[in-house]
Design a protein around this motif. Structure first.
Motif, short mmCIF file in Angstrom:
data_model
loop_
_atom_site.label_atom_id
_atom_site.label_comp_id
_atom_site.label_asym_id
_atom_site.label_seq_id
_atom_site.Cartn_x
_atom_site.Cartn_y
_atom_site.Cartn_z
N MET A 1 2.55 43.00 -80.97
CA MET A 1 2.13 42.86 -82.37
C MET A 1 0.92 43.75 -82.61
O MET A 1 -0.04 43.74 -81.85
CB MET A 1 1.76 41.40 -82.66
N ARG A 2 0.90 44.51 -83.66
CA ARG A 2 -0.14 45.48 -83.93
C ARG A 2 -0.86 45.09 -85.22
O ARG A 2 -0.26 44.96 -86.26
CB ARG A 2 0.49 46.87 -84.08
N ARG A 3 -2.15 44.87 -85.10
CA ARG A 3 -2.96 44.55 -86.27
C ARG A 3 -3.95 45.67 -86.48
O ARG A 3 -4.69 46.03 -85.58
CB ARG A 3 -3.71 43.23 -86.08
N VAL A 4 -3.99 46.22 -87.66
CA VAL A 4 -4.86 47.34 -87.97
C VAL A 4 -5.94 46.88 -88.94
O VAL A 4 -5.64 46.34 -90.00
CB VAL A 4 -4.07 48.51 -88.60
N VAL A 5 -7.17 47.06 -88.57
CA VAL A 5 -8.28 46.74 -89.44
C VAL A 5 -8.72 48.02 -90.12
O VAL A 5 -9.09 48.99 -89.47
CB VAL A 5 -9.46 46.15 -88.63
N ASP A 6 -8.63 48.06 -91.42
CA ASP A 6 -8.86 49.29 -92.18
C ASP A 6 -10.34 49.49 -92.47
O ASP A 6 -10.91 48.82 -93.30
CB ASP A 6 -8.09 49.23 -93.51
N PRO A 7 -11.02 50.41 -91.76
CA PRO A 7 -12.43 50.65 -92.05
C PRO A 7 -12.65 51.77 -93.04
O PRO A 7 -13.79 52.12 -93.32
CB PRO A 7 -12.98 51.02 -90.67
N ARG A 8 -11.60 52.38 -93.53
CA ARG A 8 -11.68 53.50 -94.47
C ARG A 8 -12.62 54.60 -93.97
O ARG A 8 -13.55 55.02 -94.63
CB ARG A 8 -12.14 53.01 -95.85
N GLY A 9 -12.35 55.05 -92.76
CA GLY A 9 -13.11 56.18 -92.24
C GLY A 9 -14.22 55.74 -91.32
O GLY A 9 -15.38 56.03 -91.56
N LEU A 10 -13.86 55.02 -90.24
CA LEU A 10 -14.88 54.58 -89.29
C LEU A 10 -15.37 55.76 -88.47
O LEU A 10 -14.62 56.59 -88.03
CB LEU A 10 -14.26 53.51 -88.38
N VAL A 11 -16.69 55.83 -88.29
CA VAL A 11 -17.28 56.87 -87.45
C VAL A 11 -18.11 56.19 -86.38
O VAL A 11 -18.92 55.33 -86.69
CB VAL A 11 -18.18 57.82 -88.28
N MET A 502 -15.73 62.36 -82.39
CA MET A 502 -16.01 60.93 -82.32
C MET A 502 -15.51 60.20 -83.57
O MET A 502 -15.68 59.01 -83.70
CB MET A 502 -17.51 60.68 -82.15
N SER A 503 -14.92 60.91 -84.52
CA SER A 503 -14.36 60.24 -85.68
C SER A 503 -13.12 59.45 -85.27
O SER A 503 -12.29 59.93 -84.50
CB SER A 503 -13.96 61.26 -86.76
N VAL A 504 -13.01 58.24 -85.78
CA VAL A 504 -11.90 57.38 -85.43
C VAL A 504 -11.14 57.05 -86.71
O VAL A 504 -11.72 56.55 -87.66
CB VAL A 504 -12.39 56.08 -84.75
N SER A 505 -9.87 57.33 -86.72
CA SER A 505 -9.08 57.02 -87.90
C SER A 505 -8.82 55.52 -87.97
O SER A 505 -8.84 54.83 -86.95
CB SER A 505 -7.75 57.77 -87.86
N PRO A 506 -8.56 54.99 -89.16
CA PRO A 506 -8.29 53.55 -89.29
C PRO A 506 -7.16 53.06 -88.40
O PRO A 506 -7.21 51.94 -87.90
CB PRO A 506 -7.95 53.39 -90.78
N ALA A 507 -6.17 53.92 -88.18
CA ALA A 507 -5.03 53.49 -87.38
C ALA A 507 -5.41 53.22 -85.93
O ALA A 507 -4.68 52.55 -85.20
CB ALA A 507 -3.93 54.54 -87.44
N MET A 508 -6.57 53.75 -85.50
CA MET A 508 -6.99 53.57 -84.11
C MET A 508 -7.70 52.24 -83.89
O MET A 508 -7.91 51.83 -82.75
CB MET A 508 -7.89 54.72 -83.68
N VAL A 509 -8.12 51.59 -84.98
CA VAL A 509 -8.84 50.32 -84.84
C VAL A 509 -7.79 49.21 -84.84
O VAL A 509 -7.43 48.67 -85.88
CB VAL A 509 -9.87 50.12 -85.96
N VAL A 510 -7.31 48.88 -83.65
CA VAL A 510 -6.19 47.95 -83.51
C VAL A 510 -6.67 46.69 -82.81
O VAL A 510 -7.30 46.76 -81.75
CB VAL A 510 -5.04 48.59 -82.72
#
Length: 683
Positions: A1-11, A502-510
């Motif tokens: 199960m994959r849950r994505v937390v949307d940070p809208r451009g987490l750095v 070091m930029s992390v896209s929202p899809a990477m915050v799982v």
């Protein structure tokens, strides 16, 4: 199960700050760019590592790294700047080793690093690269304090309440809501509505039946040439004062200076007697014009009890004293007007023993009672925002019961207002975790300097004590629903300069399938221009049934050391609400963030793990702070049944209304208007 937390451009920028002396090997702040290292290998005990290729692809092992001394999760007594001598072991084929980003050379598999101690969390991060390209990482944290406070020990001087001159007297003599201490005193003096206040009650007791003074003694009341012109008996009726009575209350170096002005006191009575012209029977009205009362009161603490003591002598002055005789309907014929005026003047001169007698009566009765009601109100200062026990929810939702006690300690009057000091005590009786105590900074706490009517100052010691007890009771450990671990839109380093990789896209915050929080050390709060929540020994035990984003199948243990910078504002209920400092609270700044894991991770997976670790650190920091926010002890006053006998609205809690929150040197300052507040009554 994959849950994505949307940070809208987490750095993410990871910065571990460790200022140090020029003592080899020196360890300066860590560069965020070092986090693009390669693979790490699993390690044991306090050492934690991570790896650098895709999770589904085998990665080379790095050297075995572990901290030896001091032990991770230790509590150390040390003064700021004193050296902490770290020892770590590195085993295997080693190409290079860094400690907090600085190259060090192992001697027979051992590295030694000296770092200057600081208040709170002290972290060492070791990165060892093997000859095969594998990388291992160890994150070890100890908690340092120059001294420790025993659990449950009273927090002396941790809370102060300043009532400024505008809180003592707002300058408005209109009746209504109590917006200053003077409003309460004036209500007690006058008695709003039909209620008889202090002045009426005490003068009535003085001059009425059974009183020590008579308005007019029976006998001759007017004479000339030794001949009595008017003789009779006076019967007291009632006494009233003008609703236009005003008062002024001013703080000074000793306590309070009170001035009251009563424009008119009216005493009703009847007069029956005889005059040279015949019998008299009618009403005799006595008027006291412009009665002024001046009183200075010293406020002191004796045996833990506030005492109001009159300074010098109370002074009362009376303007004109007038008498008006009015014939009763159907009574004897009235005397001639000229004679009546003469008789009234003669009677007025005899009222209450004359002007000095009236003034003495007012001084003797009013001053003593006014002194008493000042003491009565000010003695009620206490913390009513908390009961003798209260509950705080833990991270799993279970409640931790706290006991609470507050006691009045000091009063410091000055022309700038009245400063009340309180001692508080918190304890979680069911907590069993061993501890050296609660961190205690050696910085004195100053009283509020606000110009608002009320200014409360609460030491960071209170926040640390509550957070420590919540931790000791296990309230910061347990299984947390993964999708509850959310954070603001952006996480950045202090200088906001972040390398593009070091930029992390929202899809990477799982979020993983399950995460359990463990904490080897309690959170530590440090307050200055912002609120720093220091976390050390925070470990996430992450479980996934199958590979999920950055998370491999099975268990992963992630260790985190972080310092999260938080801002604070008042919630709708007036409690402190902690959140990020950037972009209206939507962004959070990390002064420090170090992360390691015990299983190999790919390069892309590591960035996702770091992102989730940052979210987790923010979640724990704000959870602990916002759980403790409503437990801040805010003092207040209470109107008592005794005051209610004078017409004051009884059982009202008077404290800080519409508060705003500011940050000071190791303190939170809560300021606002003076007036009725909602509170839990503890008396």
């Amino acid at each position: 199960m994959r849950r994505v937390v949307d940070p809208r451009g987490l750095v993410l920028a990871l910065l571990l700050v460790a200022a140090c002396e020029e003592r080899p090997p020196s360890v300066p702040p860590v560069d965020a760019s070092r986090y693009d290292a390669g693979a790490d290998a699993a390690i044991e005990d306090a050492a934690m590592d991570d790896a650098g290729s895709d999770a589904s692809t085998p990665v080379p092992d790095g050297p075995d790294v572990r901290c030896v001394r001091p032990l991770h999760g230790s509590m150390i007594t040390a003064a700021p700047g004193a050296p902490i001598d770290w020892i770590a072991a590195v085993a295997g084929e080693v190409a290079s080793v860094t400690a907090n980003g600085v190259a060090v050379t192992p001697e027979v598999g051992v590295i030694e690093v000296a770092l200057p101690a600081r208040f709170g969390m002290n972290t060492l991060e070791i990165v060892a690269t093997g000859t095969g390209g594998g990388v291992s990482r160890a994150v070890c944290t100890v908690l340092v304090s120059e001294s420790w406070q025993d659990v449950g020990e009273p927090l002396e001087g941790a809370v102060t309440m300043r009532v400024t001159p505008s809180g003592v007297d707002d300058g408005d003599d209109a009746y209504g809501e109590y917006a200053s201490l003077d409003d309460v005193f004036r209500a007690a003096l006058v008695g709003p509505g039909a209620t008889r206040g202090l002045i009426e009650q005490r003068l009535d007791a003085r001059f009425g039946p059974g009183g020590e003074s008579e308005v007019l003694s029976d006998g001759c009341h007017a004479s000339t040439g030794g001949v009595c012109l008017v003789e009779g008996d006076y019967t007291y009726g009632a006494l009233t004062i003008s609703d236009a009575t005003t008062s002024e209350l001013t703080p000074d170096a000793g306590g309070l200076h009170f001035v009251g002005h009563v424009p008119l006191v009216t005493i009703d009575g009847t007069y029956v007697g005889t005059s040279v012209l015949g019998p008299l029977e009618g009403a005799l009205l006595v008027y006291l014009d412009d009665v002024d009362i001046a009183l200075e009161v010293d406020l002191v603490v004796e045996g833990g009890v506030l005492v109001a003591r009159t300074r010098g002598e109370a002074v009362a002055t009376v303007g004109a004293i007038r008498a008006d005789y009015v014939d009763a309907p159907g009574g004897p014929a009235p005397p001639p007007a000229a004679q009546e005026m003469l008789v009234e003047a003669e009677i007025a001169a005899r009222i209450g023993g004359g002007r000095e007698g009236i003034a003495e009566s007012i001084e003797a009765f009013i001053a003593v009672e006014l002194n008493g009601i000042m003491e009565e109100l000010l003695r009620t200062i206490d913390v009513r925002t908390l009961g003798a026990s209260f509950e705080l929810a833990g991270i799993e939702g279970a409640a931790t019961t706290f006991t609470f006690d507050a006691s009045f300690a000091t009063v410091t009057p000055s022309a700038d207002g009245l400063v009340f000091g309180l001692t508080t005590r918190y304890e979680a009786p069911a907590a069993t975790r061993a501890t050296s105590g609660v961190v205690r900074a050696s910085v004195a706490v100053d009283a509020s300097r606000t110009s608002e009517p009320v200014g409360n100052v609460v030491s960071e010691r209170v926040l640390n004590h509550v957070a420590h007890e919540l931790w000791r009771a296990g309230g910061l450990e347990g299984v947390v629903a993964p999708d509850m671990v959310v954070a603001p839109d952006m996480v950045v380093a202090p200088d906001m300069i972040v390398a593009p990789d070091m930029s992390v896209s929202p899809a990477m915050v799982v979020a993983p399938d399950m995460v359990r929080f463990e904490m080897a050390l309690p959170p530590v709060v440090s307050v200055s221009s912002d609120v720093s929540a220091m976390l050390g020994g925070l470990e996430l035990v992450v479980t996934n049934d199958a590979a999920n984003g950055p998370w491999p199948e099975g268990d992963v243990r992630v260790r985190i050391a972080a310092t999260v910078e938080l801002g604070v504002q008042a919630s709708a209920a007036g409690d402190p609400l902690f959140a990020g400092t950037m972009d209206g609270g939507r962004g959070v700044r990390f002064a420090e963030l170090a992360v390691s894991s015990d299983v190999p991770l790919s390069a892309s997976a590591r960035a996702g793990v770091y992102a989730y670790a940052a979210y987790a650190a923010y979640y724990v920091a704000t959870f602990a702070m916002n759980q403790g926010g409503p437990s801040l002890p805010l003092p207040s006053f209470r109107t008592t049944p005794r005051l209610a006998t004078y017409g004051v609205v009884g059982e009202q809690v008077l404290g800080t209304r519409s508060p705003t929150i500011a940050l000071g040197a190791r303190t939170l300052e809560i300021v606002g208007a003076f007036g009725p507040v909602s509170a839990i009554a503890t008396e």
